[in-house]
Scaffold this motif. Sequence first.
Motif, PDB file in Angstrom:
ATOM      1  N   VAL A  78       9.602  -1.323  -4.631  1.00  0.00           N
ATOM      2  CA  VAL A  78       9.826  -2.418  -3.690  1.00  0.00           C
ATOM      3  C   VAL A  78       8.472  -2.893  -3.165  1.00  0.00           C
ATOM      4  CG1 VAL A  78      10.910  -3.133  -1.527  1.00  0.00           C
ATOM      5  CG2 VAL A  78      12.062  -1.464  -3.025  1.00  0.00           C
ATOM      6  N   VAL A  79       8.160  -4.143  -3.423  1.00  0.00           N
ATOM      7  CA  VAL A  79       6.904  -4.744  -2.960  1.00  0.00           C
ATOM      8  C   VAL A  79       7.228  -5.688  -1.806  1.00  0.00           C
ATOM      9  CG1 VAL A  79       4.907  -6.149  -3.591  1.00  0.00           C
ATOM     10  CG2 VAL A  79       5.931  -4.594  -5.275  1.00  0.00           C
ATOM     11  N   VAL A  80       6.456  -5.578  -0.740  1.00  0.00           N
ATOM     12  CA  VAL A  80       6.687  -6.391   0.454  1.00  0.00           C
ATOM     13  C   VAL A  80       5.463  -7.263   0.698  1.00  0.00           C
ATOM     14  CG1 VAL A  80       7.294  -6.362   2.888  1.00  0.00           C
ATOM     15  CG2 VAL A  80       8.054  -4.502   1.398  1.00  0.00           C
ATOM     16  N   CYS A  81       5.682  -8.572   0.835  1.00  0.00           N
ATOM     17  CA  CYS A  81       4.583  -9.501   1.110  1.00  0.00           C
ATOM     18  C   CYS A  81       5.081 -10.511   2.138  1.00  0.00           C
ATOM     19  CB  CYS A  81       4.142 -10.188  -0.179  1.00  0.00           C
ATOM     20  SG  CYS A  81       2.639 -11.184  -0.013  1.00  0.00           S
ATOM     21  N   LEU A  82       5.038 -10.106   3.394  1.00  0.00           N
ATOM     22  CA  LEU A  82       5.587 -10.909   4.486  1.00  0.00           C
ATOM     23  C   LEU A  82       4.481 -11.416   5.405  1.00  0.00           C
ATOM     24  CD1 LEU A  82       8.715  -8.687   5.165  1.00  0.00           C
ATOM     25  CD2 LEU A  82       8.687 -10.943   4.082  1.00  0.00           C
ATOM     26  N   LEU A  83       4.878 -12.024   6.509  1.00  0.00           N
ATOM     27  CA  LEU A  83       3.918 -12.666   7.405  1.00  0.00           C
ATOM     28  C   LEU A  83       2.994 -11.674   8.080  1.00  0.00           C
ATOM     29  CD1 LEU A  83       2.878 -15.189   8.909  1.00  0.00           C
ATOM     30  CD2 LEU A  83       4.695 -14.806  10.598  1.00  0.00           C
ATOM     31  N   ASP A  84       3.581 -10.597   8.632  1.00  0.00           N
ATOM     32  CA  ASP A  84       2.794  -9.614   9.360  1.00  0.00           C
ATOM     33  C   ASP A  84       3.571  -8.305   9.423  1.00  0.00           C
ATOM     34  OD1 ASP A  84       4.799 -10.079  11.276  1.00  0.00           O
ATOM     35  OD2 ASP A  84       3.528 -11.410  12.462  1.00  0.00           O
ATOM     36  N   ASP A  85       2.954  -7.294  10.039  1.00  0.00           N
ATOM     37  CA  ASP A  85       3.572  -5.971  10.079  1.00  0.00           C
ATOM     38  C   ASP A  85       4.898  -5.989  10.823  1.00  0.00           C
ATOM     39  OD1 ASP A  85       3.278  -2.964   9.643  1.00  0.00           O
ATOM     40  OD2 ASP A  85       3.523  -3.065  11.818  1.00  0.00           O
ATOM     41  N   THR A 107      -0.656  -8.583   4.942  1.00  0.00           N
ATOM     42  CA  THR A 107      -1.955  -8.435   5.600  1.00  0.00           C
ATOM     43  C   THR A 107      -1.783  -7.734   6.945  1.00  0.00           C
ATOM     44  OG1 THR A 107      -2.778 -10.443   4.540  1.00  0.00           O
ATOM     45  CG2 THR A 107      -3.957  -9.666   6.495  1.00  0.00           C
ATOM     46  N   GLY A 108      -2.579  -6.693   7.165  1.00  0.00           N
ATOM     47  CA  GLY A 108      -2.489  -5.949   8.419  1.00  0.00           C
ATOM     48  C   GLY A 108      -3.777  -5.224   8.720  1.00  0.00           C
ATOM     49  N   THR A 109      -3.759  -4.432   9.773  1.00  0.00           N
ATOM     50  CA  THR A 109      -4.924  -3.662  10.174  1.00  0.00           C
ATOM     51  C   THR A 109      -4.831  -2.251   9.620  1.00  0.00           C
ATOM     52  OG1 THR A 109      -3.950  -2.744  12.198  1.00  0.00           O
ATOM     53  CG2 THR A 109      -4.919  -4.967  12.344  1.00  0.00           C
ATOM     54  N   PRO A 110      -5.944  -1.492   9.642  1.00  0.00           N
ATOM     55  CA  PRO A 110      -5.877  -0.096   9.199  1.00  0.00           C
ATOM     56  C   PRO A 110      -4.855   0.720   9.982  1.00  0.00           C
ATOM     57  CG  PRO A 110      -8.153  -0.815   9.318  1.00  0.00           C
ATOM     58  CD  PRO A 110      -7.334  -1.924   9.913  1.00  0.00           C
ATOM     59  N   ALA A 111      -4.796   0.521  11.298  1.00  0.00           N
ATOM     60  CA  ALA A 111      -3.840   1.276  12.114  1.00  0.00           C
ATOM     61  C   ALA A 111      -2.415   0.946  11.720  1.00  0.00           C
ATOM     62  CB  ALA A 111      -4.064   0.985  13.597  1.00  0.00           C
ATOM     63  N   GLU A 112      -2.144  -0.321  11.437  1.00  0.00           N
ATOM     64  CA  GLU A 112      -0.796  -0.713  11.022  1.00  0.00           C
ATOM     65  C   GLU A 112      -0.438  -0.083   9.687  1.00  0.00           C
ATOM     66  OE1 GLU A 112      -0.412  -5.066  13.254  1.00  0.00           O
ATOM     67  OE2 GLU A 112      -1.223  -4.947  11.222  1.00  0.00           O
ATOM     68  N   GLY A 113      -1.403   0.022   8.779  1.00  0.00           N
ATOM     69  CA  GLY A 113      -1.152   0.658   7.501  1.00  0.00           C
ATOM     70  C   GLY A 113      -0.790   2.120   7.663  1.00  0.00           C
ATOM     71  N   ARG A 114      -1.513   2.817   8.525  1.00  0.00           N
ATOM     72  CA  ARG A 114      -1.241   4.237   8.749  1.00  0.00           C
ATOM     73  C   ARG A 114       0.114   4.428   9.426  1.00  0.00           C
ATOM     74  NH1 ARG A 114      -7.173   4.024  10.606  1.00  0.00           N
ATOM     75  NH2 ARG A 114      -8.294   4.666   8.708  1.00  0.00           N
ATOM     76  N   GLU A 115       0.397   3.596  10.403  1.00  0.00           N
ATOM     77  CA  GLU A 115       1.675   3.708  11.108  1.00  0.00           C
ATOM     78  C   GLU A 115       2.847   3.385  10.194  1.00  0.00           C
ATOM     79  OE1 GLU A 115       1.108   1.056  14.354  1.00  0.00           O
ATOM     80  OE2 GLU A 115      -0.350   2.351  15.369  1.00  0.00           O
ATOM     81  N   ARG A 116       2.674   2.394   9.315  1.00  0.00           N
ATOM     82  CA  ARG A 116       3.749   2.029   8.396  1.00  0.00           C
ATOM     83  C   ARG A 116       3.958   3.117   7.348  1.00  0.00           C
ATOM     84  NH1 ARG A 116       7.673  -0.642   9.788  1.00  0.00           N
ATOM     85  NH2 ARG A 116       6.282  -2.141  10.783  1.00  0.00           N
ATOM     86  N   ALA A 117       2.893   3.807   6.969  1.00  0.00           N
ATOM     87  CA  ALA A 117       3.023   4.911   6.015  1.00  0.00           C
ATOM     88  C   ALA A 117       3.843   6.047   6.637  1.00  0.00           C
ATOM     89  CB  ALA A 117       1.645   5.428   5.607  1.00  0.00           C
ATOM     90  N   ALA A 118       3.556   6.372   7.892  1.00  0.00           N
ATOM     91  CA  ALA A 118       4.323   7.415   8.574  1.00  0.00           C
ATOM     92  C   ALA A 118       5.778   6.994   8.737  1.00  0.00           C
ATOM     93  CB  ALA A 118       3.697   7.711   9.934  1.00  0.00           C
ATOM     94  N   TRP A 119       5.992   5.742   9.059  1.00  0.00           N
ATOM     95  CA  TRP A 119       7.338   5.171   9.202  1.00  0.00           C
ATOM     96  C   TRP A 119       8.103   5.295   7.892  1.00  0.00           C
ATOM     97  CZ3 TRP A 119       9.471   1.022   6.609  1.00  0.00           C
ATOM     98  CH2 TRP A 119      10.608   0.403   7.164  1.00  0.00           C
ATOM     99  N   ALA A 120       7.457   4.962   6.778  1.00  0.00           N
ATOM    100  CA  ALA A 120       8.105   5.040   5.474  1.00  0.00           C
ATOM    101  C   ALA A 120       8.434   6.481   5.103  1.00  0.00           C
ATOM    102  CB  ALA A 120       7.217   4.409   4.398  1.00  0.00           C
ATOM    103  N   ALA A 121       7.511   7.398   5.384  1.00  0.00           N
ATOM    104  CA  ALA A 121       7.738   8.809   5.062  1.00  0.00           C
ATOM    105  C   ALA A 121       8.941   9.357   5.823  1.00  0.00           C
ATOM    106  CB  ALA A 121       6.486   9.624   5.386  1.00  0.00           C
ATOM    107  N   GLN A 122       9.092   8.945   7.066  1.00  0.00           N
ATOM    108  CA  GLN A 122      10.239   9.382   7.860  1.00  0.00           C
ATOM    109  C   GLN A 122      11.555   8.896   7.271  1.00  0.00           C
ATOM    110  OE1 GLN A 122       9.350   7.828  11.741  1.00  0.00           O
ATOM    111  NE2 GLN A 122       7.766   9.356  12.175  1.00  0.00           N
TER     112      GLN A 122
END
Length: 306
Positions: A78-85, A107-122
Amino acid sequence: MTDTTTDAMSDTDTDAAQRPLTLLGLGDMGTALARTWLAAGHPVTVWNRTAAKAQALAGAGASVAADAAEAVAANDLVVVCLLDDTSVGTALDGIDLTGKDLVNLTTGTPAEGRERAAWAAQRGARFVDGGIMATPDMIGAPETGGYIFYSGSQALFEAHRTVLEVPAGARFVGTDPGHAALHDVALLSGMYGLFAGISHAFALIDGEDIAPKDLAPLLSEWLVAMGFFVANAAERLTSGDLTTGVVSNLAMQVAASGTLLRTAEEQGVSAELIRPYLDLMRRRLEADEAAHGGEDTSGVITLLKR
């Protein structure tokens, strides 16, 4: 969930040229991605909040999902390409992601990438974040040099590398999910600094008997010649030696900077695009002229850290 390449479909499990995927988001970039994957023979299921954009791709062979949940359920990748986080969270809210491989090209910030990774893992999904170093017209056009940074699950990246390389070159920059965005923003920041200098240069000649088209090749040649600074700065920051081999030192450059400012004033041009960097050079020198006068300008970087 164990993060190994055996957990997801690998290139040996199926013909990579036929691997299906889901794409959420069909703005200019998302549409370019979808069309490129479809042209390469990949079955693509698409969803977009504005349904008309998704329907426009049906003629190109895309399967149009009624909603995001149906789109996600259709494929493992699943590839996501939306407006923002925030849009990513909203689109995927409440959707079962168990066993999914989620590639976020929003497109997002480093912090958003890390937070989204944790969110996905959960939620039982593997995750990579991406930073697209291309404009939509560069997607599917390898000769333009566009590419995409990826970071996060290396197993996910390797499992789908062939698919991810279809729209643009794929560069994995580490398992820290924030590093794709960090690389993206670092390069874009350098780009905007370059644009600032170019804009100032053209402003200086405005109204003079110097055609912009005549200055352009000279400016391009000069900027290419100054490209050595990138590698030099990296080496000096790594070694901590800011003085060896310097031929145009900080003291000299600060002394010469007044000419740049006076010329801007004479030409009726604001110095707001170049003054901040010149001020940083002066601050570095004034902090300890004996220690810093012989450096190149790499030392100003130390003034930027809060």
